[in-house]
Design a protein around this motif. Structure first.
Motif, PDB file in Angstrom:
ATOM      1  N   ALA A 340       5.581 -24.111  12.419  1.00 32.58           N
ATOM      2  CA  ALA A 340       5.549 -22.708  11.891  1.00 32.58           C
ATOM      3  C   ALA A 340       3.949 -22.452  11.539  1.00 32.58           C
ATOM      4  CB  ALA A 340       6.246 -22.605  10.526  1.00 32.58           C
ATOM      5  N   ASN A 341       3.514 -21.353  11.075  1.00 33.05           N
ATOM      6  CA  ASN A 341       2.226 -21.178  10.766  1.00 33.05           C
ATOM      7  C   ASN A 341       1.857 -21.829   9.647  1.00 33.05           C
ATOM      8  OD1 ASN A 341       1.251 -18.902  12.019  1.00 33.05           O
ATOM      9  ND2 ASN A 341       2.737 -17.507  11.326  1.00 33.05           N
ATOM     10  N   GLY A 403       9.591 -24.288   5.790  1.00 31.76           N
ATOM     11  CA  GLY A 403       9.510 -23.358   5.115  1.00 31.76           C
ATOM     12  C   GLY A 403       9.833 -21.827   5.490  1.00 31.76           C
ATOM     13  N   VAL A 404      10.851 -21.886   6.576  1.00 31.46           N
ATOM     14  CA  VAL A 404      11.204 -20.581   7.297  1.00 31.46           C
ATOM     15  C   VAL A 404      12.638 -20.266   6.906  1.00 31.46           C
ATOM     16  CG1 VAL A 404      11.413 -19.473   9.573  1.00 31.46           C
ATOM     17  CG2 VAL A 404       9.411 -20.753   8.880  1.00 31.46           C
ATOM     18  N   SER A 405      12.743 -19.124   6.447  1.00 31.38           N
ATOM     19  CA  SER A 405      14.145 -18.802   5.878  1.00 31.38           C
ATOM     20  C   SER A 405      14.424 -17.092   5.974  1.00 31.38           C
ATOM     21  CB  SER A 405      14.527 -19.257   4.928  1.00 31.38           C
ATOM     22  OG  SER A 405      13.855 -18.891   3.639  1.00 31.38           O
ATOM     23  N   GLY A 406      15.517 -16.447   5.841  1.00 29.69           N
ATOM     24  CA  GLY A 406      15.591 -15.198   5.757  1.00 29.69           C
ATOM     25  C   GLY A 406      15.162 -14.689   7.061  1.00 29.69           C
ATOM     26  N   ASN A 407      14.488 -13.399   6.582  1.00 31.23           N
ATOM     27  CA  ASN A 407      14.260 -12.685   7.730  1.00 31.23           C
ATOM     28  C   ASN A 407      12.928 -13.209   8.284  1.00 31.23           C
ATOM     29  OD1 ASN A 407      15.897 -10.720   7.480  1.00 31.23           O
ATOM     30  ND2 ASN A 407      14.859  -9.383   5.811  1.00 31.23           N
ATOM     31  N   GLU A 408      12.326 -14.317   7.939  1.00 25.24           N
ATOM     32  CA  GLU A 408      11.165 -14.783   8.792  1.00 25.24           C
ATOM     33  C   GLU A 408      11.745 -15.745   9.810  1.00 25.24           C
ATOM     34  OE1 GLU A 408       8.838 -17.119   6.347  1.00 25.24           O
ATOM     35  OE2 GLU A 408       8.038 -15.434   4.903  1.00 25.24           O
ATOM     36  N   HIS A 409      12.888 -15.960   9.768  1.00 27.62           N
ATOM     37  CA  HIS A 409      13.670 -16.947  10.654  1.00 27.62           C
ATOM     38  C   HIS A 409      13.710 -15.914  11.884  1.00 27.62           C
ATOM     39  CE1 HIS A 409      16.322 -19.310  12.624  1.00 27.62           C
ATOM     40  NE2 HIS A 409      15.964 -20.593  11.951  1.00 27.62           N
ATOM     41  N   PRO A 410      13.673 -16.469  13.226  1.00 24.68           N
ATOM     42  CA  PRO A 410      13.831 -15.702  14.267  1.00 24.68           C
ATOM     43  C   PRO A 410      15.273 -15.512  14.910  1.00 24.68           C
ATOM     44  CG  PRO A 410      12.925 -17.963  15.013  1.00 24.68           C
ATOM     45  CD  PRO A 410      12.986 -17.849  13.488  1.00 24.68           C
TER      46      PRO A 410
END
Length: 507
Positions: A340-341, A403-410
């Motif tokens: 992730a970034n 730390g990627v969840s919700g609408n950040e997840h692809p």
């Protein structure tokens, strides 16, 4: 009186003549309505959703690490069974570390070590230490406290060093526990990463690999790999080592298959090791998967953002490509894009998934989180769809580690572009979840239709590495399970609908 009229009259007089197909369709429609009513709200009833998901057939979990699937409490039980102990403090002079398992019976330790090593009963009696042990050996309560040093991804990967050695001593017992858990939550197939394939060191041959430029041309890389592979193919120690490895894997799952459950294994290498170790381990993994019907695929694991993992990523993918020329029948599921970034420089997010597909020839992608940052991501999405390369989605670990969840997840991006995916658990023991939990997150956060949920479940069998015959058998079983499930949910839906209608009349 025409034939259609006669049929209608017969169905009115004898409703039992309604075809099983029509009834199944009604039940499926009712189940779809049940999920729609449950999810199409800003505040879904998570308790009822969890109940429905626990009941639902979930097909397979095809991305699961054995040692990370066992809960800390089970490891503590094993400590007790073997008479081991766990240090309650760190002391460099005694070479002891807090929360580390002493892999010798306590009564065999020097007295000065025994004083600080708690057996199972001692751990349980010290509630403060016990609770802290669970937090060190897993992700439990991590986000409930303020941390000044350890990052979530470091916490996650550090846990394995505490119980990894113990996990290898209890393969059959651990797998049996995972089978019981799987059957309890209606999972019929597990495809588990059990043990790392053995590596073999040959310093003279390793030198050529160590001297490779990370961006070396494919022909140069293959020229360096060939002598190593040839040596391994003809070394009796390697042959025996691989044979022993296969036997250990097969014995661990012997007799576990039954009418309701099936288990297969993936072999793997660790990407953070020196190049020769990675290649020799991958050679062993390919050789084992080629020789054994129980080892159905090969993977590569470990933090994707470590220095060696980043530096040698393309080399690792070329190792896979080379070994595919030797073992073309071996299936590949590769951890790729678990980034992730902020974890790595932006340019390191540009090609991991693409290289896994285009260079290594991956049949499945594990995680695939950095897809939006890949070079020409749109073309890559089309490629994944065209080649039917599914992505193994691990929502809880993606949230914790990246730390990627919700609408950040692809996940919605994959869905929108028709890329197949499955829901999997990754390391449920460390994350302290199960597959049901992952489906609840999927449904509550992304609000898929019931048809999409069902499709995702079938994908887990469809894209597994079972043989064609085994896959067909499991798909038929899954279809039968859904017929039963949808009949049960249809009864709930009709009851709820009737109660709502009655309430409206009373109002």
């Amino acid at each position: 009186m025409n034939a259609s009229t006669i049929i209608i009259i017969l169905l009115m007089l004898f409703p039992c003549l309604v075809s099983a197909g029509d009834l199944a369709k009604e039940n499926e429609t009712a189940t779809a309505r049940f999920f729609s009513n449950l999810l199409e709200t800003n505040d879904p009833d998570i308790a009822e959703l969890t109940m429905a998901m626990k009941m639902m057939p979930k097909g397979a979990d095809i991305h699961i690490h054995y040692s990370g699937a066992i809960y800390a409490e089970t490891y503590l039980d094993w400590v007790g069974d073997k008479g081991y102990c766990i240090y309650d403090r760190s002391d460099p002079k005694l070479k002891i570390e807090a929360y580390r398992i002493e892999m010798r019976p306590k009564n065999q330790l020097p007295w000065e070590n025994q004083k600080f090593c708690l057996d199972k009963n001692g751990v349980i009696a010290n509630n403060i230490f016990y609770r802290k042990l669970l937090e060190v050996w897993s992700d439990r309560d991590f986000h409930n406290y303020y941390h000044t040093e350890e990052a979530p991804d470091q916490q996650f990967f550090d846990t394995f060093s505490y119980f990894g050695q113990l996990s290898n001593q209890n393969l059959a017992a651990g797998l049996d526990k995972l089978k019981i858990r799987a059957k309890h939550e209606n999972v019929q197939y597990l495809e588990i990463m059990l043990k790392k394939a053995p590596s073999f060191e040959y310093p003279d041959l390793a030198k050529a690999l160590d001297e490779l430029d990370p961006d070396a041309d494919e022909n140069i890389v293959f020229s360096a790999l060939t002598p190593y592979a040839d040596f391994m193919a003809n070394d009796p120690l390697v042959t025996k080592g691989i044979s022993d490895y296969i036997q250990t894997e097969e014995v661990a799952i012997s007799g576990m298959d039954d009418d309701e459950f099936r288990i297969r294994l993936q072999s793997y290498a660790s990407r953070g090791a020196p190049r020769a170790n990675v290649f020799s381990s991958l050679y062993s993994a390919f050789s084992a998967a080629h020789a054994s019907k129980k080892i159905v695929g090969v993977n590569i694991v470990g933090p994707e953002n470590s220095y060696i993992s980043i530096r040698d990523y393309k080399l690792h993918m070329l190792m896979f490509k080379y070994l595919k020329t030797l073992f073309p029948d071996v299936h590949l599921s590769l951890h790729a894009g678990e980034l992730a970034n902020g974890m790595v420089p932006p340019e390191r997010l540009e090609n991991h998934i693409r290289y896994a597909v285009e260079i290594a020839g991956a049949n499945r992608i594990g995680h695939g989180v950095d897809i939006p940052n890949e070079v020409n991501a749109l073309a890559l999405l089309h490629l994944l769809k065209e080649k039917e390369i599914p992505v193994e989605i691990n929502l809880t670990s993606n949230n914790f580690i990246l730390g990627v969840s919700g609408n950040e997840h692809p996940i919605k991006l994959y869905q929108r572009y028709g890329v197949p995916f499955v829901i999997s658990s990754d390391d449920p023991g460390v994350s302290r979840i199960d597959l049901t939990h992952e489906f609840v997150i999927f449904a509550a956060n992304y609000k898929p239709s019931y048809a999409d949920i069902k499709k995702t479940v079938f994908n887990s069998i469809r894209y597994s590495f079972l043989s064609s015959e085994e896959k067909l058998t499991e798909l038929n079983k899954l279809q039968s399970r859904f017929l039963i499930y949808e009949s049960e949910i249809a009864k709930i839906e009709k009851t709820v609908h009737k109660d709502m209608h009655t309430q409206v009349e009373l109002d």
